[in-house]
Design a protein around this motif. Structure first.
Motif, PDB file in Angstrom:
ATOM      1  N   GLN A   1     -47.117 -10.502  96.428  1.00  0.00           N
ATOM      2  CA  GLN A   1     -47.576  -9.680  95.392  1.00  0.00           C
ATOM      3  C   GLN A   1     -48.739 -10.307  94.968  1.00  0.00           C
ATOM      4  O   GLN A   1     -49.731  -9.577  94.510  1.00  0.00           O
ATOM      5  CB  GLN A   1     -46.634  -9.622  94.145  1.00  0.00           C
ATOM      6  CG  GLN A   1     -45.437  -8.663  94.774  1.00  0.00           C
ATOM      7  CD  GLN A   1     -44.383  -8.720  93.485  1.00  0.00           C
ATOM      8  OE1 GLN A   1     -44.034  -9.727  92.821  1.00  0.00           O
ATOM      9  NE2 GLN A   1     -43.726  -7.456  93.036  1.00  0.00           N
ATOM     10  N   GLN A   2     -49.145 -11.413  94.684  1.00  0.00           N
ATOM     11  CA  GLN A   2     -50.227 -12.150  94.317  1.00  0.00           C
ATOM     12  C   GLN A   2     -51.570 -11.656  95.085  1.00  0.00           C
ATOM     13  O   GLN A   2     -52.560 -11.556  94.685  1.00  0.00           O
ATOM     14  CB  GLN A   2     -50.320 -13.371  94.000  1.00  0.00           C
ATOM     15  CG  GLN A   2     -51.479 -14.162  93.331  1.00  0.00           C
ATOM     16  CD  GLN A   2     -50.983 -15.794  93.129  1.00  0.00           C
ATOM     17  OE1 GLN A   2     -50.362 -16.185  93.727  1.00  0.00           O
ATOM     18  NE2 GLN A   2     -51.956 -16.056  91.850  1.00  0.00           N
ATOM     19  N   LEU A   3     -51.138 -11.806  96.541  1.00  0.00           N
ATOM     20  CA  LEU A   3     -52.365 -11.689  97.323  1.00  0.00           C
ATOM     21  C   LEU A   3     -52.897 -10.078  97.340  1.00  0.00           C
ATOM     22  O   LEU A   3     -53.979  -9.740  97.170  1.00  0.00           O
ATOM     23  CB  LEU A   3     -51.730 -11.668  98.868  1.00  0.00           C
ATOM     24  CG  LEU A   3     -52.708 -11.785 100.006  1.00  0.00           C
ATOM     25  CD1 LEU A   3     -54.024 -12.794  99.855  1.00  0.00           C
ATOM     26  CD2 LEU A   3     -52.121 -11.985 101.264  1.00  0.00           C
ATOM     27  N   ALA A   4     -51.718  -9.145  97.033  1.00  0.00           N
ATOM     28  CA  ALA A   4     -51.904  -7.904  96.769  1.00  0.00           C
ATOM     29  C   ALA A   4     -52.874  -7.506  95.612  1.00  0.00           C
ATOM     30  O   ALA A   4     -53.809  -6.694  95.460  1.00  0.00           O
ATOM     31  CB  ALA A   4     -50.819  -7.048  96.918  1.00  0.00           C
ATOM     32  N   PHE A   5     -52.615  -8.399  94.448  1.00  0.00           N
ATOM     33  CA  PHE A   5     -53.210  -8.358  93.377  1.00  0.00           C
ATOM     34  C   PHE A   5     -54.521  -8.735  93.318  1.00  0.00           C
ATOM     35  O   PHE A   5     -55.613  -8.077  92.910  1.00  0.00           O
ATOM     36  CB  PHE A   5     -52.530  -9.308  92.173  1.00  0.00           C
ATOM     37  CG  PHE A   5     -53.207  -9.449  90.779  1.00  0.00           C
ATOM     38  CD1 PHE A   5     -53.105  -8.281  89.837  1.00  0.00           C
ATOM     39  CD2 PHE A   5     -53.842 -10.547  90.734  1.00  0.00           C
ATOM     40  CE1 PHE A   5     -53.892  -8.650  88.633  1.00  0.00           C
ATOM     41  CE2 PHE A   5     -54.616 -10.793  89.463  1.00  0.00           C
ATOM     42  CZ  PHE A   5     -54.821  -9.775  88.439  1.00  0.00           C
ATOM     43  N   VAL A   6     -54.949  -9.850  94.148  1.00  0.00           N
ATOM     44  CA  VAL A   6     -56.306 -10.321  94.313  1.00  0.00           C
ATOM     45  C   VAL A   6     -57.193  -9.388  95.230  1.00  0.00           C
ATOM     46  O   VAL A   6     -58.257  -9.291  95.019  1.00  0.00           O
ATOM     47  CB  VAL A   6     -56.311 -11.997  94.820  1.00  0.00           C
ATOM     48  CG1 VAL A   6     -57.657 -12.239  95.102  1.00  0.00           C
ATOM     49  CG2 VAL A   6     -55.615 -12.690  93.733  1.00  0.00           C
ATOM     50  N   TYR A   7     -56.284  -8.833  96.493  1.00  0.00           N
ATOM     51  CA  TYR A   7     -57.122  -8.215  97.422  1.00  0.00           C
ATOM     52  C   TYR A   7     -56.281  -6.723  97.383  1.00  0.00           C
ATOM     53  O   TYR A   7     -55.584  -6.386  98.422  1.00  0.00           O
ATOM     54  CB  TYR A   7     -56.946  -8.619  98.495  1.00  0.00           C
ATOM     55  CG  TYR A   7     -57.855 -10.091  98.557  1.00  0.00           C
ATOM     56  CD1 TYR A   7     -59.294 -10.245  98.474  1.00  0.00           C
ATOM     57  CD2 TYR A   7     -57.181 -11.311  98.576  1.00  0.00           C
ATOM     58  CE1 TYR A   7     -59.733 -11.336  98.783  1.00  0.00           C
ATOM     59  CE2 TYR A   7     -57.676 -12.435  98.682  1.00  0.00           C
ATOM     60  CZ  TYR A   7     -59.209 -12.653  98.620  1.00  0.00           C
ATOM     61  OH  TYR A   7     -59.811 -13.697  98.648  1.00  0.00           O
ATOM     62  N   PRO A   8     -56.600  -5.986  96.425  1.00  0.00           N
ATOM     63  CA  PRO A   8     -55.753  -4.650  96.475  1.00  0.00           C
ATOM     64  C   PRO A   8     -56.175  -3.654  97.721  1.00  0.00           C
ATOM     65  O   PRO A   8     -55.311  -2.846  97.717  1.00  0.00           O
ATOM     66  CB  PRO A   8     -56.071  -3.951  94.969  1.00  0.00           C
ATOM     67  CG  PRO A   8     -57.346  -4.916  94.579  1.00  0.00           C
ATOM     68  CD  PRO A   8     -57.276  -5.938  95.217  1.00  0.00           C
TER      69      PRO A   8
END
Length: 366
Positions: free
Chosen positions: A170-177
């Motif tokens: 989820q954090q990766l998707a937050f940083v790189y939407p």
């Protein structure tokens, strides 16, 4: 699915200060393929060579009393030994680093080879290395290793699935939407939301949360979840059941151009078992197996089978092989009177049983 078992002789570079020394170790590996066998075959043929290369690059540090700051033999800064000591760097940290680097190197090789041959696929990887009196277990995927002793069951690995690595993903998707291409929501809800949920306050959690809170549903929340499903049915981007492994460089979400590889890690988790510090018995073993075994048998059930089989077969030189075969047989749906389950695994099953008593006797230094 591929299995690999090798002895490993690690020698430092010619001309180095430890060029007369060498280390001998043992290597076991299980590779569970998905999307075809190509990645698992490449991993079985490549990873041990990558690991040998990485270990040879640091072997001078392995045979030293304490890993030196500079392998060249020069001490650029007079405080180098102090800094190494303050960091608590030990020889086992170099082996862990070699395993982590070897997995990444192997993953790069698989990516190049599959692209060149027009093939696709990926695999999980579970590796055990016996070296200098320690057993290193490196896992990337959902295979599992456990230590079974007379009075102890100790997990030596953790499964990496979309659920267990939810916060990282989820954090990766937050940083790189942009990785979600506007098709998915990174937020987690107890169930997939429907149109009727618009405007309602529902439970959710984001990458920074272990607990849950409430939010009011808007249209963006109705997108397909980044992680969907529970337990063994959980899928990353509706596609893959694991979050670490090798390969999958070409894997995309069905009917889209969304890549899964950015969310996947090839770096393993490494657990160290200090074999020399254990008071080993002849029936102390490590069981390594792919998820097909653990789908139907718990750690406790496997330990029960181990403890029931080995004491009565002390004189059989092939008893560890036969135990591995029995564990596989126990997943084929025939009730054995011990587990009383009779469950069937519909996945491939591969098992290693590693006797620790012989590893303790064979462990050596330089």
């Amino acid at each position: 699915m591929q299995r690999n078992l090798n002895s490993m002789r690690i020698k430092p570079p010619v001309g180095s200060c430890a060029s007369g020394d060498f280390l001998t170790g043992h290597y076991w590996a299980l590779f569970d393929g998905h999307g075809g066998p190509a990645a698992a075959i490449l991993a079985a043929n490549t990873l041990h060579s990558c690991l040998r290369r990485q270990l040879e690059a640091v072997v001078e540090g392995l045979v030293a009393t304490r890993p030196p700051m500079h392998l060249s033999g020069r001490c650029i800064c007079p405080s180098d030994p102090q800094f190494v000591e303050e960091k608590g760097i030990k020889a086992e940290d170099l082996v862990i680093g070699a395993l982590e680097s070897a997995f990444q190197e192997c993953d790069e090789v698989i990516g190049r080879e599959l692209e060149a041959s027009g093939q696709v696929g990926g695999c999980t990887a579970l590796v055990a290395v016996s070296l200098q009196g320690k057993l290193y277990v490196a896992n990337a995927g959902d295979s599992r290793a456990i230590l079974v002793r007379r009075d102890e069951i100790r997990p030596l690995s953790s499964e990496f699935t979309p659920e267990t690595e939810r916060q990282r993903i989820q954090q990766l998707a937050f940083v790189y939407p942009e990785l979600l291409a506007g098709e998915f929501t990174r937020l987690e809800f107890p169930r997939r939301l429907k149109g009727d949920d618009l405007g309602q306050k529902v439970l959710f959690r984001d990458h920074h949360m272990r607990g849950w809170s409430y939010k009011r549903v808007d249209k963006s929340d109705l997108k397909y979840p980044l992680i969907h499903g529970q337990g063994r049915q959980a899928r990353l981007l509706g596609t893959l059941a694991v979050s670490r492994g090798l390969g999958d460089h070409q894997l995309r979400v069905l009917d889209t151009n969304i890549q899964l590889k950015p969310f996947l890690l090839s770096v393993p988790q490494v657990t160290v078992l200090d074999v020399d510090q254990l008071e080993l018995q002849e029936d102390d073993v490590v069981v390594m197996a792919t998820d097909g075994l653990w789908d139907v048998l718990s750690n406790e059930q496997v330990a029960w089978l181990v403890r029931s089989f080995l004491p009565g077969n002390q004189e059989d030189p092939h008893r560890f092989l036969k135990l591995a075969q029995m564990l596989i047989h126990s997943t084929q749906g025939k009730e054995d009177g011990l587990t009383g389950e009779g469950q069937v695994s519909y996945d491939d099953v591969s098992v290693f049983v590693i006797p620790l008593h012989s590893q303790g006797q064979d462990s050596n230094g330089p």
